[in-house]
Design an enzyme around this catalytic site. Sequence first.
Site, PDB file in Angstrom:
ATOM      1  N   ASP A   1       4.197  -1.506  -9.485  1.00 16.28           N
ATOM      2  CA  ASP A   1       4.182  -2.919  -9.090  1.00 16.28           C
ATOM      3  C   ASP A   1       3.457  -3.136  -7.774  1.00 16.28           C
ATOM      4  O   ASP A   1       3.738  -4.094  -7.051  1.00 16.28           O
ATOM      5  CB  ASP A   1       5.628  -3.421  -8.989  1.00 16.28           C
ATOM      6  CG  ASP A   1       6.451  -2.591  -8.004  1.00 16.28           C
ATOM      7  OD1 ASP A   1       6.301  -1.356  -8.002  1.00 16.28           O
ATOM      8  OD2 ASP A   1       7.228  -3.180  -7.238  1.00 16.28           O
TER       9      ASP A   1
ATOM     10  N   ARG B   1      -8.115  -2.780 -12.737  1.00 20.33           N
ATOM     11  CA  ARG B   1      -6.641  -2.705 -12.688  1.00 20.33           C
ATOM     12  C   ARG B   1      -6.092  -2.631 -14.121  1.00 20.33           C
ATOM     13  O   ARG B   1      -5.159  -1.881 -14.414  1.00 20.33           O
ATOM     14  CB  ARG B   1      -6.057  -3.929 -11.954  1.00 20.33           C
ATOM     15  CG  ARG B   1      -6.426  -3.970 -10.476  1.00 20.33           C
ATOM     16  CD  ARG B   1      -5.611  -4.989  -9.703  1.00 20.33           C
ATOM     17  NE  ARG B   1      -5.857  -6.379 -10.063  1.00 20.33           N
ATOM     18  CZ  ARG B   1      -6.829  -7.134  -9.581  1.00 20.33           C
ATOM     19  NH1 ARG B   1      -7.680  -6.655  -8.703  1.00 20.33           N
ATOM     20  NH2 ARG B   1      -6.959  -8.400  -9.961  1.00 20.33           N
TER      21      ARG B   1
ATOM     22  N   LYS C   1      12.822  -6.208  -9.646  1.00 24.93           N
ATOM     23  CA  LYS C   1      12.920  -5.438  -8.397  1.00 24.93           C
ATOM     24  C   LYS C   1      12.661  -6.345  -7.201  1.00 24.93           C
ATOM     25  O   LYS C   1      11.843  -7.265  -7.276  1.00 24.93           O
ATOM     26  CB  LYS C   1      11.887  -4.317  -8.405  1.00 24.93           C
ATOM     27  CG  LYS C   1      11.667  -3.692  -7.042  1.00 24.93           C
ATOM     28  CD  LYS C   1      10.511  -2.748  -6.991  1.00 24.93           C
ATOM     29  CE  LYS C   1       9.750  -2.962  -5.689  1.00 24.93           C
ATOM     30  NZ  LYS C   1       8.767  -1.918  -5.433  1.00 24.93           N
TER      31      LYS C   1
ATOM     32  N   GLU D   1      16.905  -2.876  -3.841  1.00 25.95           N
ATOM     33  CA  GLU D   1      16.165  -1.861  -3.070  1.00 25.95           C
ATOM     34  C   GLU D   1      16.215  -2.118  -1.568  1.00 25.95           C
ATOM     35  O   GLU D   1      15.395  -2.856  -1.034  1.00 25.95           O
ATOM     36  CB  GLU D   1      14.700  -1.807  -3.556  1.00 25.95           C
ATOM     37  CG  GLU D   1      13.868  -0.769  -2.822  1.00 25.95           C
ATOM     38  CD  GLU D   1      12.446  -0.623  -3.362  1.00 25.95           C
ATOM     39  OE1 GLU D   1      12.117  -1.241  -4.388  1.00 25.95           O
ATOM     40  OE2 GLU D   1      11.664   0.106  -2.735  1.00 25.95           O
TER      41      GLU D   1
ATOM     42  N   GLU E   1      15.177  -0.398   1.379  1.00 27.89           N
ATOM     43  CA  GLU E   1      14.443   0.807   1.819  1.00 27.89           C
ATOM     44  C   GLU E   1      14.563   0.985   3.335  1.00 27.89           C
ATOM     45  O   GLU E   1      14.319   0.057   4.098  1.00 27.89           O
ATOM     46  CB  GLU E   1      12.958   0.708   1.430  1.00 27.89           C
ATOM     47  CG  GLU E   1      12.158   1.875   2.019  1.00 27.89           C
ATOM     48  CD  GLU E   1      10.752   2.047   1.446  1.00 27.89           C
ATOM     49  OE1 GLU E   1      10.321   1.208   0.632  1.00 27.89           O
ATOM     50  OE2 GLU E   1      10.088   3.029   1.839  1.00 27.89           O
TER      51      GLU E   1
ATOM     52  N   LYS F   1      18.268   1.140  -5.711  1.00 28.83           N
ATOM     53  CA  LYS F   1      17.067   1.948  -5.430  1.00 28.83           C
ATOM     54  C   LYS F   1      16.969   2.204  -3.926  1.00 28.83           C
ATOM     55  O   LYS F   1      16.331   1.451  -3.189  1.00 28.83           O
ATOM     56  CB  LYS F   1      15.822   1.215  -5.944  1.00 28.83           C
ATOM     57  CG  LYS F   1      14.505   1.909  -5.632  1.00 28.83           C
ATOM     58  CD  LYS F   1      13.375   1.349  -6.456  1.00 28.83           C
ATOM     59  CE  LYS F   1      12.042   1.896  -6.008  1.00 28.83           C
ATOM     60  NZ  LYS F   1      10.960   1.604  -6.959  1.00 28.83           N
TER      61      LYS F   1
ATOM     62  N   SER G   1      10.233   7.089  -3.668  1.00 29.82           N
ATOM     63  CA  SER G   1       9.702   8.319  -3.064  1.00 29.82           C
ATOM     64  C   SER G   1       9.286   8.112  -1.610  1.00 29.82           C
ATOM     65  O   SER G   1       9.251   9.084  -0.842  1.00 29.82           O
ATOM     66  CB  SER G   1       8.569   8.916  -3.894  1.00 29.82           C
ATOM     67  OG  SER G   1       7.476   8.043  -4.029  1.00 29.82           O
ATOM     68  N   GLY G   2       8.959   6.906  -1.228  1.00 29.96           N
ATOM     69  CA  GLY G   2       8.838   6.549   0.191  1.00 29.96           C
ATOM     70  C   GLY G   2       7.818   7.297   1.028  1.00 29.96           C
ATOM     71  O   GLY G   2       7.888   7.260   2.246  1.00 29.96           O
ATOM     72  N   GLY G   3       6.885   8.004   0.426  1.00 26.01           N
ATOM     73  CA  GLY G   3       5.903   8.756   1.202  1.00 26.01           C
ATOM     74  C   GLY G   3       6.127  10.258   1.148  1.00 26.01           C
ATOM     75  O   GLY G   3       5.378  11.024   1.747  1.00 26.01           O
TER      76      GLY G   3
ATOM     77  N   SER H   1      12.771   6.280  -9.240  1.00 32.25           N
ATOM     78  CA  SER H   1      11.930   5.108  -9.516  1.00 32.25           C
ATOM     79  C   SER H   1      10.741   5.238  -8.581  1.00 32.25           C
ATOM     80  O   SER H   1      10.648   4.558  -7.566  1.00 32.25           O
ATOM     81  CB  SER H   1      12.708   3.813  -9.248  1.00 32.25           C
ATOM     82  OG  SER H   1      11.848   2.697  -9.366  1.00 32.25           O
TER      83      SER H   1
ATOM     84  N   TYR I   1       3.998  -2.415   0.471  1.00 33.54           N
ATOM     85  CA  TYR I   1       3.848  -2.111  -0.956  1.00 33.54           C
ATOM     86  C   TYR I   1       3.112  -3.222  -1.672  1.00 33.54           C
ATOM     87  O   TYR I   1       3.311  -4.366  -1.378  1.00 33.54           O
ATOM     88  CB  TYR I   1       5.233  -1.932  -1.597  1.00 33.54           C
ATOM     89  CG  TYR I   1       5.170  -1.071  -2.828  1.00 33.54           C
ATOM     90  CD1 TYR I   1       5.288  -1.645  -4.081  1.00 33.54           C
ATOM     91  CD2 TYR I   1       4.934   0.297  -2.722  1.00 33.54           C
ATOM     92  CE1 TYR I   1       5.221  -0.854  -5.215  1.00 33.54           C
ATOM     93  CE2 TYR I   1       4.867   1.081  -3.844  1.00 33.54           C
ATOM     94  CZ  TYR I   1       5.013   0.504  -5.086  1.00 33.54           C
ATOM     95  OH  TYR I   1       4.927   1.296  -6.199  1.00 33.54           O
TER      96      TYR I   1
HETATM   97  P1  13P Z   1       7.242   4.783  -3.737  1.00 33.90           P
HETATM   98  O1  13P Z   1       7.932   5.731  -4.670  1.00 33.90           O
HETATM   99  O2  13P Z   1       5.776   4.984  -3.628  1.00 33.90           O
HETATM  100  O3  13P Z   1       7.948   4.661  -2.423  1.00 33.90           O
HETATM  101  O4  13P Z   1       7.354   3.351  -4.410  1.00 33.90           O
HETATM  102  C1  13P Z   1       8.476   2.948  -5.040  1.00 33.90           C
HETATM  103  C2  13P Z   1       8.626   1.505  -4.897  1.00 33.90           C
HETATM  104  O5  13P Z   1       8.724   0.800  -5.864  1.00 33.90           O
HETATM  105  C3  13P Z   1       8.690   0.942  -3.550  1.00 33.90           C
HETATM  106  O6  13P Z   1       9.072  -0.386  -3.612  1.00 33.90           O
END
Ligand code: 13P
Length: 355
Positions: free
Chosen positions: A28, A50, A141, A183, A185, A225, A267-269, A296, A355
């Site tokens: 996304d 895309r 999300k 989510e 984060e 998430k 995964s966050g980097g 995810s 993102y």
């Molecule tokens: P990453 O796994 O690249 O962090 O992305 C997941 C995601 O959807 C972040 O909003």
Amino acid sequence: MALSYYAEELKKTAKALAQSGKGILAVDESTKTVGKRLASIGVENTEGNRQAYRGMLFTTKGLGEFISGAILFEETLFQSHADGDSMVKKLNDLGVIPGIKVDTGLRPLSGAHDVETFCSGLDGLVERAADYYTQGARFAKWRAVLQITEDGCPSKLSIRENAWGLARYARSVQESGLVPIIEPEILMDGSHGIEKTAAVQEEVIKEVYMACQINGVLLEGTLLKPSMTVPGAEASNKADPQQVAEMTIRTMERCVPASVPGIVFLSGGLSEEAASVYLNLMNKIERKAKWNVSFSYGRALQHSCLKQWKGSDTDAGQKALIARAQANSEASKGSYVAGSQPSSDEALFVAGYTY
Ligand code: 13P
């Protein structure tokens, strides 16, 4: 429609998304962000490119064996594959549930620290979600972002506002039949240690579920998430994978209600390999609650795939995607053998990531 109308369906969808051995593919990225990814392989950011890239992902044979749902950007939900089928049909054909990012991005949070934000998109959300449902989406999300700094972030204001936004969103989309992925984060930016991350994350997630309670969110029809409980990217005290797994599960056990069917980490980097290894170790720990603990991932599922695809090599791209999907499916059951599938060790962390 009232939430009660969709209650059974929401529980069923959430259960399907959280089924054992499967996780979610996050595709996304906003048009601007996917543009950066395409630029890294020398491909121009046009609608056609895309469509070609995401169409390649969504026609990967066997993907549904490892992936339960895919999160789309709005453009993709309403887009067709080059062969004329809708992207939604392509996903349904694979047995993958289509989802949609419904937030409209981060905005500066007035009254808070400079780096702090709130997540926008609540206006008209019940109606927008109803349109997405009609188009075939079954989950949503919303990404709220918090940051740890040495001068006191996240502030109480940011924690409260972001938790409240997540709960308002969750309630709103449930009223239109979409399962909310919640989510919150915590960015990896910073030099703090893992204990600090754990303390902040506990406070944030508890606040999220308090806000869900006030908003009457049906927890059985949601997924969480979170980011993994890791030290800041610039921390001098690194944590080993076992410590990350133990601290992350401890944090989840302290705050996530057992009625939530699944926790799907972002995964966050982290590198592709680290994301799989950490998840695998988490699933080797005996847990107090029965949530399905899975993934995810965006970057950690797409990085090698994009590099292999290079704008036109469908076979190589799909092969790389299946390899990471299978690796993470195994990790979600605690049976991944590190290095058994091609992957990249390249850290994908970007400071101040959007993102
Ligand atoms: P990453 O796994 O690249 O962090 O992305 C997941 C995601 O959807 C972040 O909003």
